[in-house]
Design a protein around this motif. Sequence first.
Motif, PDB file in Angstrom:
ATOM      1  N   THR A  64       1.495 -18.768 -80.102  1.00  0.00           N
ATOM      2  CA  THR A  64       1.128 -18.689 -78.689  1.00  0.00           C
ATOM      3  C   THR A  64      -0.359 -18.382 -78.551  1.00  0.00           C
ATOM      4  N   GLU A  65      -0.879 -18.634 -77.363  1.00  0.00           N
ATOM      5  CA  GLU A  65      -2.287 -18.372 -77.061  1.00  0.00           C
ATOM      6  C   GLU A  65      -2.351 -17.341 -75.942  1.00  0.00           C
ATOM      7  N   HIS A  66      -3.354 -16.457 -76.021  1.00  0.00           N
ATOM      8  CA  HIS A  66      -3.454 -15.340 -75.076  1.00  0.00           C
ATOM      9  C   HIS A  66      -4.881 -15.121 -74.624  1.00  0.00           C
ATOM     10  N   GLY A  67      -5.052 -14.864 -73.322  1.00  0.00           N
ATOM     11  CA  GLY A  67      -6.346 -14.467 -72.810  1.00  0.00           C
ATOM     12  C   GLY A  67      -6.759 -13.150 -73.448  1.00  0.00           C
ATOM     13  N   PHE A  68      -8.066 -12.991 -73.696  1.00  0.00           N
ATOM     14  CA  PHE A  68      -8.600 -11.825 -74.402  1.00  0.00           C
ATOM     15  C   PHE A  68      -9.935 -11.503 -73.752  1.00  0.00           C
ATOM     16  N   HIS A  69     -10.043 -10.318 -73.144  1.00  0.00           N
ATOM     17  CA  HIS A  69     -11.233 -10.000 -72.366  1.00  0.00           C
ATOM     18  C   HIS A  69     -11.658  -8.552 -72.518  1.00  0.00           C
ATOM     19  N   ILE A  70     -12.958  -8.317 -72.341  1.00  0.00           N
ATOM     20  CA  ILE A  70     -13.469  -6.965 -72.170  1.00  0.00           C
ATOM     21  C   ILE A  70     -13.438  -6.701 -70.672  1.00  0.00           C
ATOM     22  N   HIS A  71     -12.912  -5.533 -70.288  1.00  0.00           N
ATOM     23  CA  HIS A  71     -12.806  -5.161 -68.885  1.00  0.00           C
ATOM     24  C   HIS A  71     -13.772  -4.023 -68.560  1.00  0.00           C
ATOM     25  N   ASP A 150      -7.027 -20.087 -68.481  1.00  0.00           N
ATOM     26  CA  ASP A 150      -7.270 -21.481 -68.062  1.00  0.00           C
ATOM     27  C   ASP A 150      -8.761 -21.782 -67.900  1.00  0.00           C
ATOM     28  N   TYR A 151      -9.604 -20.767 -68.014  1.00  0.00           N
ATOM     29  CA  TYR A 151     -11.073 -20.882 -67.940  1.00  0.00           C
ATOM     30  C   TYR A 151     -11.582 -21.434 -66.612  1.00  0.00           C
ATOM     31  N   LYS A 152     -10.732 -21.510 -65.610  1.00  0.00           N
ATOM     32  CA  LYS A 152     -11.124 -22.048 -64.312  1.00  0.00           C
ATOM     33  C   LYS A 152     -10.879 -21.065 -63.177  1.00  0.00           C
ATOM     34  N   THR A 153      -9.675 -20.486 -63.128  1.00  0.00           N
ATOM     35  CA  THR A 153      -9.311 -19.604 -62.025  1.00  0.00           C
ATOM     36  C   THR A 153     -10.261 -18.413 -61.963  1.00  0.00           C
ATOM     37  N   GLN A 154     -10.825 -18.169 -60.790  1.00  0.00           N
ATOM     38  CA  GLN A 154     -11.782 -17.083 -60.595  1.00  0.00           C
ATOM     39  C   GLN A 154     -11.085 -15.872 -59.992  1.00  0.00           C
ATOM     40  N   PRO A 155     -11.402 -14.692 -60.403  1.00  0.00           N
ATOM     41  CA  PRO A 155     -12.334 -14.359 -61.493  1.00  0.00           C
ATOM     42  C   PRO A 155     -11.638 -14.032 -62.801  1.00  0.00           C
ATOM     43  N   THR A 156     -10.353 -14.397 -62.970  1.00  0.00           N
ATOM     44  CA  THR A 156      -9.584 -13.880 -64.107  1.00  0.00           C
ATOM     45  C   THR A 156      -9.147 -14.887 -65.156  1.00  0.00           C
ATOM     46  N   GLY A 157      -9.127 -16.163 -64.835  1.00  0.00           N
ATOM     47  CA  GLY A 157      -8.623 -17.155 -65.784  1.00  0.00           C
ATOM     48  C   GLY A 157      -7.113 -17.285 -65.776  1.00  0.00           C
ATOM     49  N   ASN A 158      -6.447 -16.625 -64.800  1.00  0.00           N
ATOM     50  CA  ASN A 158      -4.997 -16.744 -64.636  1.00  0.00           C
ATOM     51  C   ASN A 158      -4.251 -16.433 -65.938  1.00  0.00           C
ATOM     52  N   SER A 159      -4.659 -15.371 -66.629  1.00  0.00           N
ATOM     53  CA  SER A 159      -4.095 -15.027 -67.939  1.00  0.00           C
ATOM     54  C   SER A 159      -2.842 -14.163 -67.883  1.00  0.00           C
ATOM     55  N   GLY A 160      -2.414 -13.820 -66.702  1.00  0.00           N
ATOM     56  CA  GLY A 160      -1.167 -13.081 -66.586  1.00  0.00           C
ATOM     57  C   GLY A 160      -1.279 -11.595 -66.880  1.00  0.00           C
ATOM     58  N   PRO A 161      -0.122 -10.945 -66.989  1.00  0.00           N
ATOM     59  CA  PRO A 161      -0.082  -9.497 -67.201  1.00  0.00           C
ATOM     60  C   PRO A 161      -0.788  -9.065 -68.485  1.00  0.00           C
ATOM     61  N   ARG A 162      -1.123  -7.791 -68.516  1.00  0.00           N
ATOM     62  CA  ARG A 162      -1.834  -7.192 -69.645  1.00  0.00           C
ATOM     63  C   ARG A 162      -0.816  -6.634 -70.646  1.00  0.00           C
ATOM     64  N   MET A 163      -0.855  -7.151 -71.870  1.00  0.00           N
ATOM     65  CA  MET A 163       0.124  -6.765 -72.896  1.00  0.00           C
ATOM     66  C   MET A 163      -0.349  -5.618 -73.776  1.00  0.00           C
ATOM     67  N   ALA A 164      -1.675  -5.446 -73.885  1.00  0.00           N
ATOM     68  CA  ALA A 164      -2.234  -4.360 -74.700  1.00  0.00           C
ATOM     69  C   ALA A 164      -3.584  -3.980 -74.122  1.00  0.00           C
ATOM     70  N   CYS A 165      -3.915  -2.703 -74.303  1.00  0.00           N
ATOM     71  CA  CYS A 165      -5.179  -2.162 -73.790  1.00  0.00           C
ATOM     72  C   CYS A 165      -5.771  -1.229 -74.842  1.00  0.00           C
ATOM     73  N   GLY A 166      -7.087  -1.272 -74.975  1.00  0.00           N
ATOM     74  CA  GLY A 166      -7.793  -0.345 -75.863  1.00  0.00           C
ATOM     75  C   GLY A 166      -9.132   0.013 -75.272  1.00  0.00           C
ATOM     76  N   VAL A 167      -9.652   1.174 -75.623  1.00  0.00           N
ATOM     77  CA  VAL A 167     -10.962   1.615 -75.179  1.00  0.00           C
ATOM     78  C   VAL A 167     -11.942   1.411 -76.318  1.00  0.00           C
ATOM     79  N   ILE A 168     -13.071   0.770 -76.033  1.00  0.00           N
ATOM     80  CA  ILE A 168     -14.086   0.511 -77.049  1.00  0.00           C
ATOM     81  C   ILE A 168     -14.942   1.777 -77.196  1.00  0.00           C
ATOM     82  N   ALA A 169     -14.898   2.383 -78.366  1.00  0.00           N
ATOM     83  CA  ALA A 169     -15.594   3.639 -78.624  1.00  0.00           C
ATOM     84  C   ALA A 169     -16.499   3.518 -79.854  1.00  0.00           C
ATOM     85  N   LYS A 170     -17.571   4.273 -79.851  1.00  0.00           N
ATOM     86  CA  LYS A 170     -18.538   4.265 -80.947  1.00  0.00           C
ATOM     87  C   LYS A 170     -17.863   4.755 -82.236  1.00  0.00           C
ATOM     88  N   ASN A 171     -18.181   4.094 -83.340  1.00  0.00           N
ATOM     89  CA  ASN A 171     -17.648   4.520 -84.659  1.00  0.00           C
ATOM     90  C   ASN A 171     -18.447   5.694 -85.174  1.00  0.00           C
TER      91      ASN A 171
END
Length: 171
Positions: A64-71, A150-171
Amino acid sequence: MIRLFAPVAAAFFVTACASTPTGPSASAQLMATQGNAVSGQVQFTQKGDKVLVTGEVRGLQPHTEHGFHIHEKGDCSSGDGMSAGGHFNPDGKAHGAYAQPEHHAGDLPSLKADANGTARISFESTTLSVGSGKTDVLGRGLIVHRDPDDYKTQPTGNSGPRMACGVIAKN
């Protein structure tokens, strides 16, 4: 002959590695949102004017393919991942494909799960930074979506619900 070649080869590799200095790094531990089983680890490493993004996401449906974004927000406190806000977009650009010139800084290449439901990530970005500037990823949220972008729908790309979330933190 081999004794002569080895020192020359070693010098070449040391020089090649030194030409791309490694700067600050950060990582995100992806945790499943409510009702999902997706998890993973993603690293962000500044290398000159580019950021190397590497990692692995597990628990996806095979093939499967999934949208992947920094929020915008590094907040995964809501059960559905919505607390991370919208896509990270410091330049006010339209949503689009990562490989196209016009896209949010937070628009990343889609994840493609293999037969085991694992997606491996490895790409370089010139639209992100680690530790400084308006495109700094530190403190932002990283989201895996259920559906392809879908790379078209504004502003989200119509990627659906969020399946996982993480916070980007300094190593």
